[in-house]
Scaffold this motif. Structure first.
Motif, PDB file in Angstrom:
ATOM      1  N   UNK A 100      43.969-101.390  32.673  1.00 35.45           N
ATOM      2  CA  UNK A 100      42.744-102.076  33.080  1.00 35.45           C
ATOM      3  C   UNK A 100      42.069-102.709  31.871  1.00 35.45           C
ATOM      4  N   UNK A 101      41.683-103.965  32.009  1.00 32.05           N
ATOM      5  CA  UNK A 101      40.891-104.640  30.980  1.00 32.05           C
ATOM      6  C   UNK A 101      39.468-104.792  31.503  1.00 32.05           C
ATOM      7  N   UNK A 102      38.511-104.246  30.789  1.00 32.86           N
ATOM      8  CA  UNK A 102      37.109-104.254  31.211  1.00 32.86           C
ATOM      9  C   UNK A 102      36.258-104.752  30.051  1.00 32.86           C
ATOM     10  N   UNK A 103      35.595-105.898  30.235  1.00 31.01           N
ATOM     11  CA  UNK A 103      34.772-106.449  29.163  1.00 31.01           C
ATOM     12  C   UNK A 103      35.624-106.740  27.948  1.00 31.01           C
TER      13      UNK A 103
ATOM     14  N   UNK B  49      46.544-103.914  36.371  1.00 26.29           N
ATOM     15  CA  UNK B  49      47.817-103.796  37.045  1.00 26.29           C
ATOM     16  C   UNK B  49      48.070-102.313  37.343  1.00 26.29           C
ATOM     17  N   UNK B  50      48.528-102.034  38.566  1.00 24.53           N
ATOM     18  CA  UNK B  50      48.795-100.649  38.968  1.00 24.53           C
ATOM     19  C   UNK B  50      50.256-100.486  39.399  1.00 24.53           C
ATOM     20  N   UNK B  51      50.781 -99.317  39.105  1.00 29.49           N
ATOM     21  CA  UNK B  51      52.097 -98.937  39.608  1.00 29.49           C
ATOM     22  C   UNK B  51      51.982 -97.567  40.258  1.00 29.49           C
ATOM     23  N   UNK B  52      52.511 -97.408  41.474  1.00 28.08           N
ATOM     24  CA  UNK B  52      52.454 -96.135  42.190  1.00 28.08           C
ATOM     25  C   UNK B  52      53.781 -95.893  42.879  1.00 28.08           C
ATOM     26  N   UNK B  53      54.322 -94.699  42.674  1.00 28.90           N
ATOM     27  CA  UNK B  53      55.574 -94.334  43.331  1.00 28.90           C
ATOM     28  C   UNK B  53      55.743 -92.822  43.273  1.00 28.90           C
ATOM     29  N   UNK B  54      56.693 -92.319  44.042  1.00 30.75           N
ATOM     30  CA  UNK B  54      56.949 -90.876  44.053  1.00 30.75           C
ATOM     31  C   UNK B  54      58.117 -90.537  43.121  1.00 30.75           C
ATOM     32  N   UNK B  55      57.954 -89.419  42.408  1.00 29.30           N
ATOM     33  CA  UNK B  55      58.996 -88.963  41.480  1.00 29.30           C
ATOM     34  C   UNK B  55      59.199 -87.464  41.637  1.00 29.30           C
TER      35      UNK B  55
ATOM     36  N   UNK C 292      37.119-104.190  26.331  1.00 30.36           N
ATOM     37  CA  UNK C 292      37.911-102.983  26.140  1.00 30.36           C
ATOM     38  C   UNK C 292      39.130-102.925  27.029  1.00 30.36           C
ATOM     39  N   UNK C 293      40.010-101.992  26.704  1.00 29.75           N
ATOM     40  CA  UNK C 293      41.239-101.787  27.459  1.00 29.75           C
ATOM     41  C   UNK C 293      41.388-100.309  27.774  1.00 29.75           C
ATOM     42  N   UNK C 294      42.069-100.036  28.863  1.00 38.29           N
ATOM     43  CA  UNK C 294      42.205 -98.665  29.332  1.00 38.29           C
ATOM     44  C   UNK C 294      43.571 -98.489  29.990  1.00 38.29           C
ATOM     45  N   UNK C 295      44.216 -97.363  29.688  1.00 43.91           N
ATOM     46  CA  UNK C 295      45.464 -96.984  30.353  1.00 43.91           C
ATOM     47  C   UNK C 295      45.252 -95.632  31.006  1.00 43.91           C
ATOM     48  N   UNK C 296      45.583 -95.546  32.288  1.00 41.22           N
ATOM     49  CA  UNK C 296      45.397 -94.329  33.066  1.00 41.22           C
ATOM     50  C   UNK C 296      46.720 -93.890  33.664  1.00 41.22           C
ATOM     51  N   UNK C 297      46.950 -92.596  33.646  1.00 39.76           N
ATOM     52  CA  UNK C 297      48.087 -92.019  34.344  1.00 39.76           C
ATOM     53  C   UNK C 297      47.624 -90.815  35.135  1.00 39.76           C
ATOM     54  N   UNK C 298      48.007 -90.737  36.408  1.00 41.30           N
ATOM     55  CA  UNK C 298      47.634 -89.584  37.229  1.00 41.30           C
ATOM     56  C   UNK C 298      48.806 -89.217  38.128  1.00 41.30           C
TER      57      UNK C 298
END
Length: 212
Positions: free
Chosen positions: A50-53, A206-212, A55-61
């Motif tokens: 995610x790019x906000x203002x 950009x988002x990526x979602x899948x089952x592992x 800044x940049x952010x990377x999230x993993x859940x």
């Protein structure tokens, strides 16, 4: 009901603390800048840039089990905070939505911050509504509200053929100002989002979602 009341009390007491985490995005289960009660399925992985203002952010859940989601965030300046920060995320489902009046309800931890959010689908044009409370350093007004709606895919035809507009979810929220957003699902677990914060700053991700 006693369990829900106790969790609510814990959240409200914890809001008196002063942690410093910045909850700028919540991946595929967020609106524009606020969380929803929706959860990842077990073994489901979400990765978000995610790019906000400035800044940049990377999230993993990851959906560790039914009703339990864990993850982490890495963010860096400028715009998200002064020095950049890494922190953990935990989200627990405490109430399941039913077909009557009961909403989905989830309790989350962002670094040392707590939030409680309820989400409910309505019969009003298929809108899903969200209401939550959080620490003031995470949500400035402490209370946040939002709605979102999934738009049906549209096929656009031309003389040379046709193409499908990706499934789009539009969102409106109030978090110290009105924010608008849209998520475009391209299939295969890939989606992109665009948003405008308080009708001023633009964000994209950009988002990526899948089952592992």
């Amino acid at each position: 009901m006693k369990r829900i009341g106790l969790l609510t009390l814990v959240v409200m007491v914890s809001l008196m603390a002063t942690p410093i985490a910045n909850a700028s995005t919540f991946g595929v289960n967020g609106l524009v800048t606020v969380p929803t009660a929706d959860m990842l399925d077990p073994t489901e992985l979400n990765l978000t840039y995610q790019h906000i203002g400035d800044g940049d952010l990377i999230l993993g859940s990851y959906g560790l089990k039914d009703g339990l989601e864990v993850g982490g965030v890495a963010q860096w300046p400028n715009g998200l905070d002064d020095d950049g920060e890494n922190y953990l995320l935990v989200k627990v489902n405490v109430l399941k939505e039913d077909a009557n009046y009961m909403p989905e309800m989830s309790l989350g931890i962002v670094d040392r911050n707590l939030y409680l959010v309820a989400s409910k689908s309505t019969d009003f044009y298929g809108i899903r509504a969200h209401l939550g409370v959080a620490d003031k350093d995470m949500i400035k007004d402490r209370v946040f509200v939002g709605i979102n709606k999934v738009l049906n895919p549209v096929t656009i035809s031309s003389g040379d053929g046709s193409f499908n507009v990706p499934t789009t979810t539009v969102a409106l929220e109030y978090n110290d100002g009105f924010n608008l957003g849209a998520n475009f699902d391209f299939g295969s677990g890939i989606s992109a989002n665009l948003g405008v914060l308080d009708f001023d700053d633009f964000i994209f991700g950009i988002n990526f979602k899948n089952k592992f």
